[in-house]
Design an enzyme around this catalytic site. Structure first.
Site, PDB file in Angstrom:
ATOM      1  N   HIS A  14       0.868  -1.205   0.000  1.00 36.12           N
ATOM      2  CA  HIS A  14       0.000   0.000   0.000  1.00 36.12           C
ATOM      3  C   HIS A  14       0.888   1.233   0.000  1.00 36.12           C
ATOM      4  O   HIS A  14       1.499   1.569   1.016  1.00 36.12           O
ATOM      5  CB  HIS A  14      -0.903   0.016   1.242  1.00 36.12           C
ATOM      6  CG  HIS A  14      -1.845   1.175   1.289  1.00 36.12           C
ATOM      7  ND1 HIS A  14      -3.199   1.018   1.467  1.00 36.12           N
ATOM      8  CD2 HIS A  14      -1.648   2.519   1.198  1.00 36.12           C
ATOM      9  CE1 HIS A  14      -3.785   2.206   1.476  1.00 36.12           C
ATOM     10  NE2 HIS A  14      -2.854   3.142   1.314  1.00 36.12           N
ATOM     11  N   HIS A  16       1.383   5.448  -1.770  1.00 39.62           N
ATOM     12  CA  HIS A  16       0.982   6.567  -2.638  1.00 39.62           C
ATOM     13  C   HIS A  16       2.239   7.123  -3.299  1.00 39.62           C
ATOM     14  O   HIS A  16       3.096   7.688  -2.595  1.00 39.62           O
ATOM     15  CB  HIS A  16       0.291   7.658  -1.812  1.00 39.62           C
ATOM     16  CG  HIS A  16      -0.932   7.148  -1.109  1.00 39.62           C
ATOM     17  ND1 HIS A  16      -2.179   7.212  -1.674  1.00 39.62           N
ATOM     18  CD2 HIS A  16      -1.083   6.522   0.087  1.00 39.62           C
ATOM     19  CE1 HIS A  16      -3.060   6.659  -0.845  1.00 39.62           C
ATOM     20  NE2 HIS A  16      -2.413   6.231   0.226  1.00 39.62           N
ATOM     21  N   LYS A 100      -9.617  -0.477  -5.414  1.00 41.25           N
ATOM     22  CA  LYS A 100      -9.628   0.207  -4.116  1.00 41.25           C
ATOM     23  C   LYS A 100     -10.978   0.852  -3.844  1.00 41.25           C
ATOM     24  O   LYS A 100     -11.497   1.612  -4.671  1.00 41.25           O
ATOM     25  CB  LYS A 100      -8.533   1.285  -4.121  1.00 41.25           C
ATOM     26  CG  LYS A 100      -8.420   2.097  -2.848  1.00 41.25           C
ATOM     27  CD  LYS A 100      -7.842   1.283  -1.695  1.00 41.25           C
ATOM     28  CE  LYS A 100      -7.970   2.024  -0.378  1.00 41.25           C
ATOM     29  NZ  LYS A 100      -6.804   2.800  -0.024  1.00 41.25           N
ATOM     30  N   HIS A 137     -10.376   1.210   2.235  1.00 40.65           N
ATOM     31  CA  HIS A 137     -10.142   2.240   3.256  1.00 40.65           C
ATOM     32  C   HIS A 137     -11.337   2.128   4.210  1.00 40.65           C
ATOM     33  O   HIS A 137     -12.439   2.580   3.889  1.00 40.65           O
ATOM     34  CB  HIS A 137     -10.062   3.637   2.625  1.00 40.65           C
ATOM     35  CG  HIS A 137      -9.742   4.688   3.643  1.00 40.65           C
ATOM     36  ND1 HIS A 137      -8.535   5.328   3.715  1.00 40.65           N
ATOM     37  CD2 HIS A 137     -10.475   5.171   4.681  1.00 40.65           C
ATOM     38  CE1 HIS A 137      -8.537   6.172   4.747  1.00 40.65           C
ATOM     39  NE2 HIS A 137      -9.705   6.087   5.347  1.00 40.65           N
ATOM     40  N   HIS A 175      -4.268  -0.411   6.125  1.00 45.65           N
ATOM     41  CA  HIS A 175      -3.721   0.439   7.203  1.00 45.65           C
ATOM     42  C   HIS A 175      -4.589   0.426   8.460  1.00 45.65           C
ATOM     43  O   HIS A 175      -5.132   1.448   8.872  1.00 45.65           O
ATOM     44  CB  HIS A 175      -3.480   1.872   6.731  1.00 45.65           C
ATOM     45  CG  HIS A 175      -4.523   2.473   5.826  1.00 45.65           C
ATOM     46  ND1 HIS A 175      -5.863   2.450   6.107  1.00 45.65           N
ATOM     47  CD2 HIS A 175      -4.426   3.112   4.638  1.00 45.65           C
ATOM     48  CE1 HIS A 175      -6.525   3.059   5.141  1.00 45.65           C
ATOM     49  NE2 HIS A 175      -5.674   3.460   4.235  1.00 45.65           N
ATOM     50  N   ASP A 248       1.653   2.763   3.467  1.00 44.65           N
ATOM     51  CA  ASP A 248       0.789   3.935   3.317  1.00 44.65           C
ATOM     52  C   ASP A 248       1.609   5.225   3.306  1.00 44.65           C
ATOM     53  O   ASP A 248       1.144   6.266   3.797  1.00 44.65           O
ATOM     54  CB  ASP A 248      -0.298   3.989   4.397  1.00 44.65           C
ATOM     55  CG  ASP A 248      -1.396   4.990   4.049  1.00 44.65           C
ATOM     56  OD1 ASP A 248      -1.562   5.307   2.859  1.00 44.65           O
ATOM     57  OD2 ASP A 248      -2.074   5.466   4.981  1.00 44.65           O
TER      58      ASP A 248
HETATM   59  C1  NCD Z   1      -3.556   9.148   1.979  1.00 43.31           C
HETATM   60  C2  NCD Z   1      -3.179  10.175   0.904  1.00 43.31           C
HETATM   61  O1  NCD Z   1      -2.670  11.240   1.264  1.00 43.31           O
HETATM   62  O2  NCD Z   1      -3.361   9.886  -0.276  1.00 43.31           O
HETATM   63  N1  NCD Z   1      -3.519   9.785   3.262  1.00 43.31           N
HETATM   64  C3  NCD Z   1      -3.380   9.183   4.471  1.00 43.31           C
HETATM   65  O3  NCD Z   1      -3.483   9.857   5.481  1.00 43.31           O
HETATM   66  N2  NCD Z   1      -3.147   7.901   4.578  1.00 43.31           N
HETATM   67  C4  NCD Z   1      -4.881   8.544   1.673  1.00 43.31           C
HETATM   68  C5  NCD Z   1      -5.209   7.333   2.518  1.00 43.31           C
HETATM   69  O4  NCD Z   1      -4.602   6.275   2.385  1.00 43.31           O
HETATM   70  O5  NCD Z   1      -6.095   7.456   3.365  1.00 43.31           O
HETATM   71 ZN    ZN Z   2      -3.199   5.130   1.712  1.00 42.62          ZN
END
Ligand code: NCD
Ligand code: ZN
Length: 343
Positions: A14, A16, A100, A137, A175, A248
């Site tokens: 996971h 971003h 997702k 999520h 997460h 995450d």
């Molecule tokens: C994530 C993001 O910034 O894309 N933020 C976070 O706090 N984890 C989105 C997510 O996974 O909830």
């Molecule tokens: Zn995330």
């Protein structure tokens, strides 16, 4: 005391990676330590088509450079009106590894998410039929539900019914942050797993308020009380194959963090594996790290275990205050593990 540990090359289930300039700044950190990563689709606009996921995958591969061994695994962003055929085609063509589910407005770039599960009923049926994992999520968005209860309430109101209605659907609760999630996932007989971040192993909700309002420790789902952090540590280090690594890592440029309504997300990619190693070594469970980081994820996704290894050396390393203009998790701390590159 162990001075060096070798792990089968791990994966991040996971992450971003963002896009554009931010992508080029952050992807090398993930590619340095992970062979594969499940890449979140919450871009602007979100990744909702096979073509968009292919193009995004190409941008990630290009940003890694030609000598990189890193493989991004792409995900589809579910919306109320996404077509089951698009999801199915993307999976069967090997473009989408998973899809997702963001409840609409639950987190960063989730406004186009799902407003009611009934809108994606036929998508979930298709995913169940073809063996495509659903990544969730897990938070409700009702304003009358306390922010710290949103994950536990989601399990009661939504996850239980998803599990009942689609028993053959593979589900990853992403997460996780609560003992309710640990208990629910830990008692599932099959088809349910959870990722655990490094920051939720280290911080509880006090971190956000230590000496002032500390937005660098704000993420969603938000960190909870200490008893939940301890439950997450027990789960991650239990050897239970239903729990595996997902950082995450969620970078936000400084203006997004330093404002009166700051973005949720912790940028942990630069030292993610070292951070997990610290937690596992603190609890004398380093022998469980490899399964959590490198074995349980592939087993759940039905993918091969990576070839090659990474080595963690017991050696102090100062985490810089700023990395590529972003504040990393553990900024200013000295971590006792240093990662040697993949071999
Ligand atoms: C994530 C993001 O910034 O894309 N933020 C976070 O706090 N984890 C989105 C997510 O996974 O909830
Ligand atoms: Zn995330």
């Amino acid at each position: 005391m162990t001075d060096q540990i070798q792990l089968i090359a791990p994966d991040d289930w996971h992450v971003h990676l963002r896009d554009g300039e931010m992508l080029t700044q952050v992807v090398a950190h993930t590619a340095r330590m992970f062979r594969r990563a499940i890449v979140m689709p919450n871009l602007r606009p979100p990744v909702v088509t096979v073509e968009a996921a292919k193009a995004y995958r190409e941008r990630i591969v290009a940003a890694c450079g030609p000598s990189s061994a890193f493989t991004p695994l792409m995900t589809a962003y579910l919306t109320d009106d996404i077509a089951p055929d698009e999801i199915e085609r993307g999976f069967l063509e090997g473009v989408f590894t998973a899809a997702k589910l963001y409840p609409a407005n639950a987190t960063t770039n989730s406004a186009a998410g799902v407003t009611n599960l009934r809108h994606i009923h036929s998508v979930l049926l298709a995913m169940e039929r073809i063996g495509m994992p659903l990544l969730i999520h897990g938070e409700v968005t009702d304003v009358d539900v306390d922010v710290f209860d949103r994950e536990a309430v989601f399990i009661e109101r939504s996850l239980k019914s998803i599990r009942e209605r689609y028993p053959d659907l593979k589900v990853v609760l992403e997460h996780i942050t609560t003992e309710q999630a640990v208990d629910f996932v830990g008692s599932a007989d099959r088809n349910l797993a959870a990722t655990i971040t490094p920051h939720h192993l280290h911080i509880n909700r006090n971190a956000m308020f230590a000496g002032g309002l500390r937005s660098d420790f704000f993420c969603l789902p938000v960190a909870k009380r200490e008893r939940h952090r301890l439950a997450l540590r027990r789960a991650a280090m239990s050897g239970d194959k239903r729990f595996f690594l997902g950082t995450d890592s969620a970078p936000h440029a400084r203006p997004g963090k330093e404002t009166s309504c700051g973005c949720a997300g912790i940028f942990n990619a630069p030292h993610a594996l070292e951070s997990y190693a610290l937690a596992f070594s603190q609890d004398d469970k380093l022998d469980r790290l490899e399964a959590f980081a490198s074995l349980h994820g592939p087993a759940f996704y039905g993918l091969p275990v990576n070839e090659g290894v990474v080595t963690l050396q017991r050696e102090d390393e100062l985490v810089p205050d700023v990395v590529n203009g972003l504040v990393p998790f553990h900024a200013g701390e000295t971590l006792p593990w240093r990662l040697q590159p993949c071999t």
